[in-house]
Design an enzyme around this catalytic site. Structure first.
Site, short mmCIF file in Angstrom:
data_model
loop_
_atom_site.label_atom_id
_atom_site.label_comp_id
_atom_site.label_asym_id
_atom_site.label_seq_id
_atom_site.Cartn_x
_atom_site.Cartn_y
_atom_site.Cartn_z
N GLU A 156 19.55 -26.23 -22.75
CA GLU A 156 18.75 -26.75 -21.64
C GLU A 156 17.33 -26.26 -21.87
O GLU A 156 17.01 -25.12 -21.59
CB GLU A 156 19.30 -26.22 -20.32
CG GLU A 156 18.45 -26.56 -19.12
CD GLU A 156 18.85 -25.76 -17.89
OE1 GLU A 156 17.93 -25.44 -17.09
OE2 GLU A 156 20.04 -25.43 -17.70
N ARG B 36 9.01 -25.80 -18.40
CA ARG B 36 8.04 -24.81 -17.91
C ARG B 36 6.88 -24.61 -18.87
O ARG B 36 5.99 -23.82 -18.58
CB ARG B 36 8.73 -23.45 -17.75
CG ARG B 36 9.80 -23.40 -16.71
CD ARG B 36 10.33 -21.98 -16.61
NE ARG B 36 11.77 -22.00 -16.45
CZ ARG B 36 12.55 -20.96 -16.61
NH1 ARG B 36 12.05 -19.80 -16.97
NH2 ARG B 36 13.84 -21.07 -16.44
N THR C 269 14.51 -27.24 -15.41
CA THR C 269 13.36 -27.02 -14.53
C THR C 269 12.60 -28.33 -14.30
O THR C 269 11.38 -28.35 -14.23
CB THR C 269 12.43 -25.91 -15.08
OG1 THR C 269 13.22 -24.88 -15.68
CG2 THR C 269 11.60 -25.29 -13.96
N LYS D 144 24.08 -27.19 -9.98
CA LYS D 144 23.66 -25.86 -10.43
C LYS D 144 23.61 -24.96 -9.20
O LYS D 144 23.18 -25.40 -8.13
CB LYS D 144 22.26 -25.99 -11.06
CG LYS D 144 21.64 -24.68 -11.49
CD LYS D 144 20.30 -24.95 -12.16
CE LYS D 144 19.60 -23.67 -12.58
NZ LYS D 144 18.45 -23.93 -13.44
#
Length: 185
Positions: free
Chosen positions: A32, A36, A60, A120
């Site tokens: 993953e 960011r 993210t 999640k």
């Protein structure tokens, strides 16, 4: 879905090979790659092209623009720290798995209304860990969880023993894989 989803932060594209090679050597074939950093989309595209046997996703992802960029780069799944209806709609339309961060009954219900049954659970340690997941599984037996944040080698087996755990997410997988690869040199 693999049981381990390493959260990978790539600050420079040149790190991609080292990290993904280390994960593969540790028998982890999922990554993953977080959105960011400035090179996230480029790293995802590179990973998808050069590691076709790995499942490469984007993490993210917090808005529709990032989701579109991740999918254009080849991301095979999308993960968010929270639930974005816009991201969910894009993923549903394109038949891409979306794992939004959901920690409250209200958030889980919103995900279910969108047809999402795997979420999640982040940050797992802050929101009650395994005991919270067990409590949430009562009213939501159809939901599977990907706990991330606060899961490590000291408690991973407890999480994996619970049948509502779809996978474990975490950056510690990357750290361990890199340390293992360095030790083998």
């Amino acid at each position: 879905m693999e049981k381990y989803i390493p959260v990978v932060v790539i600050k420079e594209l040149s790190e991609t090979d080292k990290i993904l090679t280390a994960l593969k050597k540790s028998d982890i074939n999922t990554a993953e790659i977080t959105f960011r950093t400035a090179c996230a989309a480029e790293a995802i595209a590179y990973a998808c092209k050069n590691y076709p046997d790995m499942s490469i996703g984007a993490g993210t992802v917090i808005n529709a623009a990032q989701c579109e960029a991740a999918l254009a780069a080849g991301a095979q799944f999308i993960v968010s720290p929270g639930l974005s209806v816009d991201v969910a709609k894009i993923c549903i339309e394109k038949n891409i798995p979306y794992y939004p961060g959901c920690v409250t009954p209200t958030e889980i219900m919103a995900a279910l209304e969108l047809g999402i049954t795997t979420v999640k659970f982040f940050p797992a340690n802050v929101y009650g860990g395994l005991s919270a997941l067990k409590a949430l599984s009562g009213p939501f037996p159809q939901v599977k969880f990907i706990p991330t944040g606060g899961v490590d080698r000291s408690n991973i087996d407890e999480f994996l023993a619970f049948d509502k755990i779809a996978a474990i997410g975490g950056s510690f997988f990357v750290k361990e894989a890199l340390e293992k690869m360095e030790a083998e040199k």
